[in-house]
Scaffold this active site. Structure first.
Site, PDB file in Angstrom:
ATOM      1  N   HIS A 120       0.851  -1.192   0.000  1.00 18.14           N
ATOM      2  CA  HIS A 120       0.000   0.000   0.000  1.00 18.14           C
ATOM      3  C   HIS A 120       0.880   1.234   0.000  1.00 18.14           C
ATOM      4  O   HIS A 120       1.890   1.279   0.685  1.00 18.14           O
ATOM      5  CB  HIS A 120      -0.923   0.010   1.217  1.00 18.14           C
ATOM      6  CG  HIS A 120      -2.076   0.965   1.047  1.00 18.14           C
ATOM      7  ND1 HIS A 120      -3.244   0.598   0.408  1.00 18.14           N
ATOM      8  CD2 HIS A 120      -2.228   2.247   1.399  1.00 18.14           C
ATOM      9  CE1 HIS A 120      -4.068   1.633   0.383  1.00 18.14           C
ATOM     10  NE2 HIS A 120      -3.481   2.655   0.977  1.00 18.14           N
ATOM     11  N   ASP A 131     -13.879   2.691   6.906  1.00 21.97           N
ATOM     12  CA  ASP A 131     -12.818   3.447   6.239  1.00 21.97           C
ATOM     13  C   ASP A 131     -13.313   4.006   4.913  1.00 21.97           C
ATOM     14  O   ASP A 131     -12.981   5.124   4.539  1.00 21.97           O
ATOM     15  CB  ASP A 131     -11.580   2.575   5.990  1.00 21.97           C
ATOM     16  CG  ASP A 131     -10.552   3.347   5.180  1.00 21.97           C
ATOM     17  OD1 ASP A 131     -10.128   4.413   5.659  1.00 21.97           O
ATOM     18  OD2 ASP A 131     -10.214   2.938   4.058  1.00 21.97           O
ATOM     19  N   ARG A 141     -12.920  12.476   4.535  1.00 21.20           N
ATOM     20  CA  ARG A 141     -11.662  13.197   4.781  1.00 21.20           C
ATOM     21  C   ARG A 141     -11.182  13.900   3.519  1.00 21.20           C
ATOM     22  O   ARG A 141     -10.634  14.994   3.564  1.00 21.20           O
ATOM     23  CB  ARG A 141     -10.589  12.214   5.269  1.00 21.20           C
ATOM     24  CG  ARG A 141     -10.814  11.776   6.708  1.00 21.20           C
ATOM     25  CD  ARG A 141      -9.934  10.606   7.071  1.00 21.20           C
ATOM     26  NE  ARG A 141      -8.537  10.863   6.847  1.00 21.20           N
ATOM     27  CZ  ARG A 141      -7.689   9.985   6.296  1.00 21.20           C
ATOM     28  NH1 ARG A 141      -8.096   8.789   5.931  1.00 21.20           N
ATOM     29  NH2 ARG A 141      -6.425  10.298   6.132  1.00 21.20           N
ATOM     30  N   SER A 154      -6.640   4.287   8.564  1.00 19.73           N
ATOM     31  CA  SER A 154      -7.290   4.058   7.270  1.00 19.73           C
ATOM     32  C   SER A 154      -6.584   2.926   6.517  1.00 19.73           C
ATOM     33  O   SER A 154      -7.208   1.953   6.079  1.00 19.73           O
ATOM     34  CB  SER A 154      -7.235   5.362   6.455  1.00 19.73           C
ATOM     35  OG  SER A 154      -7.493   5.120   5.101  1.00 19.73           O
ATOM     36  N   LYS A 198      -7.969  -1.535   6.416  1.00 14.67           N
ATOM     37  CA  LYS A 198      -8.342  -2.354   5.253  1.00 14.67           C
ATOM     38  C   LYS A 198      -7.307  -3.424   4.959  1.00 14.67           C
ATOM     39  O   LYS A 198      -7.633  -4.533   4.548  1.00 14.67           O
ATOM     40  CB  LYS A 198      -8.672  -1.512   4.027  1.00 14.67           C
ATOM     41  CG  LYS A 198      -7.658  -0.516   3.612  1.00 14.67           C
ATOM     42  CD  LYS A 198      -8.271   0.472   2.599  1.00 14.67           C
ATOM     43  CE  LYS A 198      -7.325   1.608   2.346  1.00 14.67           C
ATOM     44  NZ  LYS A 198      -7.855   2.903   2.706  1.00 14.67           N
TER      45      LYS A 198
HETATM   46  N1  URA Z   1      -4.221   5.995   1.696  1.00 15.88           N
HETATM   47  C1  URA Z   1      -5.243   5.480   2.436  1.00 15.88           C
HETATM   48  O1  URA Z   1      -5.701   4.369   2.195  1.00 15.88           O
HETATM   49  N2  URA Z   1      -5.714   6.211   3.440  1.00 15.88           N
HETATM   50  C2  URA Z   1      -5.241   7.419   3.740  1.00 15.88           C
HETATM   51  O2  URA Z   1      -5.715   8.015   4.680  1.00 15.88           O
HETATM   52  C3  URA Z   1      -4.177   7.962   2.968  1.00 15.88           C
HETATM   53  C4  URA Z   1      -3.685   7.217   1.935  1.00 15.88           C
END
Ligand code: URA
Length: 443
Positions: free
Chosen positions: A82, A161, A168, A183, A187
């Site tokens: 990620h 999320d 957000r 966040s 996930k």
């Molecule tokens: N990527 C995400 O999944 N969440 C965030 O808050 C910022 C970047």
């Protein structure tokens, strides 16, 4: 639970109890807390942060808001990556099929554009027919068949999320270490991974530009992951200029395919291979970094990665012929070359300005409901430090029409500055793991 009292408590700098977070997130997910109250609370968190107990409670509540993907009995190690978000960051498109073709299952679960950054889902949807909204059952079946699925956060995975992320994005509450950490990790931990690699961006185009804050974010996420049984490693990578040359959904898909065909800009390929090495070694699919790198290179050289990407596209409803002929993607209505307005050394290619320009061209969301134009964006062929002569072609603008070209030119004039000297952050500066932070030799 009296929501205004919780907001007030947090606004005044006090910690909420873990029970409050659990109830609040469950109620918000169920639609019993309105967005305006959650926005106020998010802003309070933005200013005051969260204690470690609050962060753990928030993350657990977000995980518990949905189901988990389980991979028991798959017979393959499972890993994902990620990124904290950048401009021109199309790494996931290359990395998922690359790692999958080396024998590691990859449930690449990605997000949409956030703030000035682009999202992998939006990029994938530039491929006509590509369906990112897989159910968990479909994702699991596809991973059993071809080792890889590239999906959006289904309504079943961390739905809290999903709602908070969109909120957000439009309430200026993205740039917060605990909110980003909760966040991303909610996930990812719901995916049931054997290992997670994080690409934490630093530099002016990152959500957290200062390296110390980016490292703090990485450590926070690693702690959350390790405490919940998911080995987690992070690389700190540069986002003081866009990654690669292409910025914009269709253009980035084209550049990713170029990379999978053995080309691709050096910086993009370096970051992709470095993250791939971490994924293979973290789950024990390669004995060491050298072996992992060789396997990744070989999977690209042999065409196996490209073939895997085509299979993923086909399995998810897209036209796999795109990997042979990216020109079948819908193209921008107006294309114009941008030339250096003066000679000198490129002193900056500001990713935030480029990301904002893509929004202005229609390629991003300003409200939660906006539809996006995949075809717009830029191809920028210079980096800070490059010497240019007046009139040299240094970028191309892809817009809907002539007005868009003018918008693009204005953006490039502001984003690409030319002076006497230019400096780049090293591409990969640190490797962060449970054991600590280590500098990475310059690449
Ligand atoms: N990527 C995400 O999944 N969440 C965030 O808050 C910022 C970047």
């Amino acid at each position: 639970m009296v929501i205004p009292s919780l907001i007030q408590h947090k606004r005044d700098g006090h910690a909420l109890r873990p029970r409050d977070w659990a109830e609040l997130i469950a109620a918000y997910t169920a639609g019993r807390v309105p967005d305006y109250q959650m926005s106020a609370l998010l802003m309070a968190v933005y200013f005051h942060g969260l204690t470690p107990e609050e962060l753990a409670a928030l993350t657990d509540a977000m995980i518990a808001s949905g189901d988990r993907l389980g991979f028991e009995g798959l017979g393959l190690p499972v890993a994902d990556k990620h990124s904290t978000g950048g401009v021109g960051d199309k790494v996931s498109l290359l990395l998922a099929p690359m790692v999958a073709s080396c024998g590691v299952a990859v449930p690449m679960m990605s997000g949409r554009g956030l703030g000035h950054t682009g999202g992998t889902l939006d990029k994938l949807e530039a491929i006509p027919g590509f369906r990112t909204g897989l159910t968990l059952r479909e994702a699991r079946a596809q991973i059993e068949r071809i080792g890889c699925a590239m999906l959006g956060q289904s309504p079943e995975i961390a739905p809290a999320d999903r709602k908070l992320y969109a909120l957000r994005d439009v309430t200026a509450t993205v740039e917060s270490i605990p909110l980003i950490a909760a966040s991303i990790m909610s996930k990812k931990l719901a995916e049931g991974l054997g290992g997670l690699v994080l690409d934490v961006k630093t530099g002016s185009g990152a959500f957290l530009p200062q390296p110390e804050r980016a490292i703090a974010l990485a450590r926070t996420m690693i702690e959350l992951g390790e405490a919940r049984g998911c080995p987690t490693v992070a690389l700190l990578t540069a986002m003081d200029r866009p990654l690669g040359r292409a910025c914009g959904h269709t253009l980035e898909v084209e550049e990713a395919i170029e990379g999978l065909r053995g080309g691709g800009p050096t910086d993009l390929m370096e970051v992709t291979y470095a993250l791939g090495v971490e994924m293979l070694t973290l789950v024990g699919a390669a004995g060491d970094a050298a072996e992992a790198r060789e396997r990744l290179l070989e999977s690209v050289r042999s065409g196996r990665t490209l073939e895997r990407f085509a299979r993923v596209i086909e399995a998810q409803g897209g036209n796999p012929a795109v990997v042979e002929d990216p020109a079948i993607l819908a193209q921008a209505g107006a294309v114009e070359v941008y030339r250096a307005p003066r000679g000198g050394v490129v002193s900056g290619v500001e990713p935030r300005r480029i990301g904002r320009a893509i929004l202005e061209l229609g390629g991003g969301r300003v409200t939660m409901e906006d539809r996006i134009d995949h075809t717009v964006g830029f191809v920028i062929t210079v980096k800070p430090g490059d010497r240019v002569r007046r009139g040299d072609p240094i970028a191309s603008i892809f817009a809907r029409d002539a007005d868009g070209v003018v918008t693009g030119e204005t953006a490039l004039r502001e984003a690409i500055t030319i002076g006497e000297e230019g400096r780049l952050l090293p591409l990969i500066t640190h490797r962060i793991a449970a054991g600590g932070v280590a500098p990475v030799a310059a690449v």
